[in-house]
Design a protein around this motif. Sequence first.
Motif, mmCIF file in Angstrom:
data_model
loop_
_atom_site.group_PDB
_atom_site.id
_atom_site.type_symbol
_atom_site.label_atom_id
_atom_site.label_comp_id
_atom_site.label_asym_id
_atom_site.label_seq_id
_atom_site.Cartn_x
_atom_site.Cartn_y
_atom_site.Cartn_z
ATOM 1 N N PRO A 245 -0.444 -5.276 8.498
ATOM 2 C CA PRO A 245 -0.736 -4.314 9.319
ATOM 3 C C PRO A 245 -0.046 -3.045 7.805
ATOM 4 C CG PRO A 245 -0.415 -5.499 10.950
ATOM 5 C CD PRO A 245 0.058 -6.255 9.765
ATOM 6 N N THR A 246 -1.522 -1.846 7.897
ATOM 7 C CA THR A 246 -0.567 -1.316 7.457
ATOM 8 C C THR A 246 0.557 -0.323 8.069
ATOM 9 O OG1 THR A 246 -1.879 0.782 7.765
ATOM 10 C CG2 THR A 246 -1.845 -0.973 5.718
ATOM 11 N N GLU A 247 0.914 0.664 7.520
ATOM 12 C CA GLU A 247 3.096 0.993 8.857
ATOM 13 C C GLU A 247 2.500 2.307 9.138
ATOM 14 O OE1 GLU A 247 4.951 0.918 10.385
ATOM 15 O OE2 GLU A 247 5.789 -0.272 9.166
ATOM 16 N N GLY A 262 -0.783 2.810 11.599
ATOM 17 C CA GLY A 262 -1.200 1.598 11.053
ATOM 18 C C GLY A 262 -2.080 0.687 11.711
ATOM 19 N N VAL A 263 -3.294 -0.119 10.244
ATOM 20 C CA VAL A 263 -4.875 -0.181 10.429
ATOM 21 C C VAL A 263 -4.078 -1.750 10.002
ATOM 22 C CG1 VAL A 263 -5.703 1.114 10.176
ATOM 23 C CG2 VAL A 263 -5.491 0.338 7.760
ATOM 24 N N ASP A 264 -5.130 -2.588 10.479
ATOM 25 C CA ASP A 264 -5.432 -4.087 9.821
ATOM 26 C C ASP A 264 -5.532 -4.251 9.025
ATOM 27 O OD1 ASP A 264 -3.392 -5.566 12.315
ATOM 28 O OD2 ASP A 264 -5.885 -5.836 13.746
ATOM 29 N N CYS A 265 -4.702 -5.079 7.932
ATOM 30 C CA CYS A 265 -5.008 -5.257 6.677
ATOM 31 C C CYS A 265 -5.343 -6.505 5.939
ATOM 32 C CB CYS A 265 -4.151 -4.773 5.328
ATOM 33 S SG CYS A 265 -4.566 -5.045 3.679
ATOM 34 N N PHE A 360 7.599 -9.781 1.944
ATOM 35 C CA PHE A 360 5.533 -9.938 2.221
ATOM 36 C C PHE A 360 5.729 -8.258 1.516
ATOM 37 C CE2 PHE A 360 6.659 -13.226 4.862
ATOM 38 C CZ PHE A 360 5.463 -13.660 4.567
ATOM 39 N N GLY A 361 4.477 -7.978 0.591
ATOM 40 C CA GLY A 361 4.427 -6.882 0.509
ATOM 41 C C GLY A 361 5.304 -6.146 -1.058
ATOM 42 N N ALA A 362 4.723 -4.845 -1.233
ATOM 43 C CA ALA A 362 5.462 -4.245 -2.290
ATOM 44 C C ALA A 362 4.135 -2.284 -2.001
ATOM 45 C CB ALA A 362 4.275 -4.245 -3.977
ATOM 46 N N GLY A 363 5.737 -2.206 -2.301
ATOM 47 C CA GLY A 363 5.126 -0.541 -1.616
ATOM 48 C C GLY A 363 6.025 0.195 0.167
ATOM 49 N N HIS A 364 5.127 0.890 -0.069
ATOM 50 C CA HIS A 364 5.819 2.155 1.681
ATOM 51 C C HIS A 364 4.908 0.835 2.612
ATOM 52 C CE1 HIS A 364 2.291 4.095 1.155
ATOM 53 N NE2 HIS A 364 3.652 4.677 -0.059
ATOM 54 N N GLY A 365 3.624 0.521 2.484
ATOM 55 C CA GLY A 365 2.977 0.591 3.497
ATOM 56 C C GLY A 365 2.038 1.000 4.092
ATOM 57 N N VAL A 366 2.203 2.677 3.849
ATOM 58 C CA VAL A 366 1.421 3.602 4.272
ATOM 59 C C VAL A 366 -0.099 4.193 3.758
ATOM 60 C CG1 VAL A 366 1.555 5.992 5.462
ATOM 61 C CG2 VAL A 366 4.050 4.749 5.226
ATOM 62 N N GLY A 367 -0.702 4.416 5.075
ATOM 63 C CA GLY A 367 -2.388 5.204 3.729
ATOM 64 C C GLY A 367 -2.803 3.507 3.471
#
Length: 413
Positions: A245-247, A262-265, A360-367
């Motif tokens: 999920p996004t943050e 957040g939304v599911d991604c 997991f992932g890269a970046g702040h995860g927002v938007g």
Amino acid sequence: MTPLPSRWLLGSWLLAIMAAGMPPVAEAASGVTIRVLLTAEASQVEVQAEGALLVSGADGRERHLPSPVMVTAGNTGLLLSGAASSSDRLTVHGGRTGLVVGLVQTTAAAGKAPAGSHAGVGTLTKWTLSGGLQVIQHGRQLMVVNDVDLEDYTKGVVPGEVSAGWHSEVLKAQAVAARTYALYQRTMSAGRDYDVVAGVQDQVYQGRQGVDERILRAVEETKGLAVGFQGRPIYAAFSSTAAGPTEDALNVWSKDLPYLRGVDCPFDMKSPYYRWRVAVPIDKLERALRQQGIGVGVVATVTPFGYSRAGRVTRIRILHSGGELLLRGEDLRKIVGYSILPSARFEVEAVGADVVFNGFGAGHGVGLCQWGAKEMAELGYSFSTILSYYYPGTDLMRVDQLDLSPQIPSNQS
């Protein structure tokens, strides 16, 4: 954590967004200027153009000077190719072909140079720019700001943030997000000499570097479009890979924005950053903390102490010979290095000579999730659908329909 839904379960909802349509694209250029900070720490600036340069000082008096012009700091104002001036601020314009600008940094200035360059003490970095240039003297250092049209700015951001070889709908989505982010920051920049920084602090801006036909087409086909909420440009945050999920922006920046929840991604599993493992030497961690003014002894344990709904570390507990330290997960990333610790979605595997992170992932995860947007585009979704999904409750609007009046910035921690 609740399992992610299948990408296909989102299809009917996304198709409903697509059916809603979007406003017509503006035919003319925006006429909005964005002030882009290239560096605040230059010792000299060389400006070149085809033909003469048009130079004006703080008093507005204009003069033509032969190219190139070397600008340095003097005792009573800026020096232009060694000649004294009485102004500590000047503006430079070239011809239709733009400017070529060389900057020599006085201190390390990572994130303030074009992609592929390495800004540091005494390092020369070169930019090819549209628009004009402001040079502002602060003591012995020079602040350098590119005044550029919003559309040209957008062209300079898209290839710095995503690959020009990606699907055209991703390039369009990135163009609209980049344009919107710049407009938002412009409304928040009262009292500053710039709107955005040309680096990861805001958006990676490269001037004319990397702008090819695909980039031009994506920007032109979305010309004058931005994402709005209640009639104003949104804080159009984006990052590489959500890996889940996004943050919520509230968890990262203490900004409670309804369109940045957040939304599911489930779309970004092909990202090379979806899963990673990093070992950080314990002595490097200790030095990095001390360089930030945080007094620590010998680190014994590093333990996640709280998680967000999306699974990212909100706080981390560090036990050391001098006591206990609690940090936000994003603050740990900033201290260690964003490129070293790709995201705050991690577990600590071991602490010995190294602190080993599995994440997991890269970046702040927002938007907007860029790799998620890439997969969505390849599945057939339009740029407008992608933007509506990652920024729920927003509208795609023309720039000239948005309220761009200055706002008082809220604290961002």
